[in-house]
Scaffold this motif. Structure first.
Motif, PDB file in Angstrom:
ATOM      1  N   ASP A 143      -3.884   0.559   8.633  1.00  0.00           N
ATOM      2  CA  ASP A 143      -2.772   1.477   8.367  1.00  0.00           C
ATOM      3  C   ASP A 143      -2.728   2.580   9.420  1.00  0.00           C
ATOM      4  N   HIS A 154      -5.739   4.678  -0.179  1.00  0.00           N
ATOM      5  CA  HIS A 154      -5.566   4.379   1.248  1.00  0.00           C
ATOM      6  C   HIS A 154      -5.496   5.575   2.182  1.00  0.00           C
ATOM      7  N   HIS A 155      -5.303   6.800   1.637  1.00  0.00           N
ATOM      8  CA  HIS A 155      -5.378   7.987   2.501  1.00  0.00           C
ATOM      9  C   HIS A 155      -6.571   8.873   2.166  1.00  0.00           C
ATOM     10  N   LYS A 168       6.030   5.369  -1.576  1.00  0.00           N
ATOM     11  CA  LYS A 168       7.041   6.092  -0.794  1.00  0.00           C
ATOM     12  C   LYS A 168       8.444   5.924  -1.374  1.00  0.00           C
ATOM     13  N   HIS A 226       2.375  10.159  -2.376  1.00  0.00           N
ATOM     14  CA  HIS A 226       2.741   8.737  -2.421  1.00  0.00           C
ATOM     15  C   HIS A 226       1.607   7.791  -2.828  1.00  0.00           C
ATOM     16  N   HIS A 251       0.822  -1.226   0.000  1.00  0.00           N
ATOM     17  CA  HIS A 251       0.000   0.000   0.000  1.00  0.00           C
ATOM     18  C   HIS A 251       0.849   1.267   0.000  1.00  0.00           C
ATOM     19  N   ASP A 252       2.047   1.199   0.612  1.00  0.00           N
ATOM     20  CA  ASP A 252       2.882   2.398   0.718  1.00  0.00           C
ATOM     21  C   ASP A 252       4.027   2.403  -0.289  1.00  0.00           C
ATOM     22  N   TYR A 278       5.687  10.063  10.272  1.00  0.00           N
ATOM     23  CA  TYR A 278       5.417  11.484  10.350  1.00  0.00           C
ATOM     24  C   TYR A 278       5.877  12.054  11.683  1.00  0.00           C
TER      25      TYR A 278
HETATM   26 FE   LIG Z   1       0.479   5.669   3.153  1.00  0.00          FE
END
Ligand SMILES: [Fe+2]
Ligand SMILES: [Fe+2]
Length: 467
Positions: free
Chosen positions: A341, A312-313, A259, A284, A255-256, A352
């Motif tokens: 997540d 996903h965000h 990045k 991302h 999912h990430d 973060y």
């Molecule tokens: Fe993410």
């Protein structure tokens, strides 16, 4: 005609499970004289007797993750899931495989069964205790749960640890390869995720325990694996089958992936991000979707995983990022992965660069966002899964002992199993496990959680124990 009949029986079987589950829950809190307990008992009596009339005898059997009425599987929909899930766990905990009503039952028979069922949770040999008590009741018999595979617990622990560390190593490899523009094969990913699925089905708690360990050096890879584990465990509770769980786990693992395009100086920056840096980070999901579509031939899997990376965000109410123009509904998998997540992100230190929240605080922050950022129903299942005090939460007990949650209790969410690491005199001890449902002779709880402790000091100790 036959179909109608089957449907009707299934409806009654579902009713039986719902009534049984409701009665067990009520009887946990109230005594037998309580109005709700009495009427619940009567309802269960009438459901059972009704089925006896049409079926002859009623065998309610647990096999794997499903209940069967005599030999047909009881099918159910989402609204029954919490009840079914609850019963499955309670049966498993007691190693209870079947309850058989061989002739019509009375109020007193059911009352005795419920009492035997509930009191058995305080027994060392819960099944034997139920069996003994039920031997005096003519119309109700019980059978022990058949274990499909008997594994020695130490071996299982090792196996789970191995799967987890394989997954972290492999995810690291694959992320490095994609970043370098190399071709990757998803075969290994599939194999690793499939073995995680096996363990989610068999040894959920152990694997969730692994996901509770936060190792600061391998954050990105571990985060991906944790989100994958949490999503699959959640997916299982939502009724997904093995194939879907494997897809979900794979998609969660990537999912990430977007990045890889965020410069390392930003990703690893120890201070908060400024507006410019946020702008880059917020890209991302878009980059992830692109990377996944470039990964190999476009097929159903790559399209769906790209959608999920993209979404996903976005949040349940689409208030997140990337900004989108028209309204649509998030993919079901995206909604699952968002919950997993967010939870892993806010309980870990690196994301973060915020301070990590202790698991119980994290859940209450998530609850504040139920229905806005997160899908309320999926969140409900998630909280039910990790408990109010998720595995890994450090807690202070009323006995002055300090420990961490090492096993959850679905029935008494506030009374999980605790591994005590500091005794009442302040000495470090070797991880004795205590069960908060234990009572003394007067019937009072021996230990109760008085507060959770947010302290980095004990984190390493916990990681060591969980491993
Ligand atoms: Fe993410
Ligand atoms: Fe993430």
């Amino acid at each position: 005609m036959k179909n109608n009949q089957e449907r009707e029986i299934n409806q009654k079987a579902r009713d039986l499970l719902n009534q049984l589950s409701a009665l067990l829950r009520t009887s946990q809190i109230h005594d037998t004289a309580n109005e709700a307990v009495i009427s619940g008992t009567d309802r269960l009596v009438s459901v059972v007797n009704d089925l006896i009339v049409s079926q002859g005898s009623v065998g309610l059997k647990l096999r794997g993750e499903y209940f069967y009425l005599n030999d047909s599987r009881i099918r159910y929909t989402l609204e029954h899931l919490l009840n079914f899930d609850f019963l499955t766990r309670e049966f498993k905990k007691r190693e209870l495989g079947s309850v058989i009503f061989s002739s019509s039952v009375g109020h007193e028979d059911i009352k005795r069964f419920i009492a035997a069922f509930i009191s058995s949770s305080f027994s060392q040999e819960p099944f034997d205790s139920i069996e003994k008590k039920m031997s005096e009741v003519q119309s109700v018999a019980v059978e022990k749960l058949m274990k499909i595979v008997e594994t020695e617990s130490l071996d299982t622990r090792k196996m789970v640890r191995k799967t987890y560390s394989n997954a972290v190593t492999y995810t690291g490899d694959i992320i490095r390869k994609i970043r370098a523009g190399e071709k990757v094969s998803l075969k290994t990913a599939k194999r690793i995720v499939a073995s995680m699925v096996d363990q989610i089905v068999e040894e959920e708690e152990l694997l969730l325990g692994m996901a509770a360990i936060k190792n600061y050096d391998e954050y990105t890879y571990q985060h991906s694996v944790n989100v994958s584990i949490l999503s699959m465990a959640l997916g299982q509770r939502l009724g997904l089958n093995r194939k879907m769980l494997t897809d979900l786990g794979m998609m969660a693992l990537f999912h990430d992936i977007g990045k890889i395009n965020v410069p390392n100086e930003i990703l690893n920056k120890p201070a908060s991000f400024d507006e410019e840096e946020w702008k880059i980070i917020r890209k991302h999901p878009f980059w992830g979707a692109k990377a996944l579509l470039n990964l190999r031939k476009i097929d159903e899997f790559s399209v769906k995983s790209a959608i999920i990376a993209f979404e996903h965000h976005l949040n349940f109410d689409l208030s997140g990022y990337p900004k989108i123009r028209s309204r649509f509904e998030l993919d079901f998998f995206s909604r699952i992965i968002s919950v997993a997540d967010w939870y892993d992100a806010i309980t870990s230190a690196r994301v973060y660069t915020r301070n990590p929240l202790p698991p119980d605080r994290a859940l209450s922050v998530m609850l504040e966002n139920s229905g806005t950022r997160l899908d309320p129903l999926i969140l409900k299942f998630f909280i039910n899964m990790v408990g109010i005090f998720p595995i890994g939460t450090i807690v202070m007990l009323n006995t002055n002992e300090l420990g961490f949650v090492s096993g959850t209790n679905q029935l008494f969410l506030k009374r999980p199993k605790i591994t005590v690491i500091i005794d009442r005199d302040g000495y470090r001890i070797d991880g004795r496990v205590v069960d908060l449902t234990e009572k003394d002779e007067k019937g009072e709880y021996i230990r109760t959680i008085i507060k959770t402790v947010n302290s980095a000091r004990y984190k390493m100790t916990i990681a060591r124990y969980l491993q």
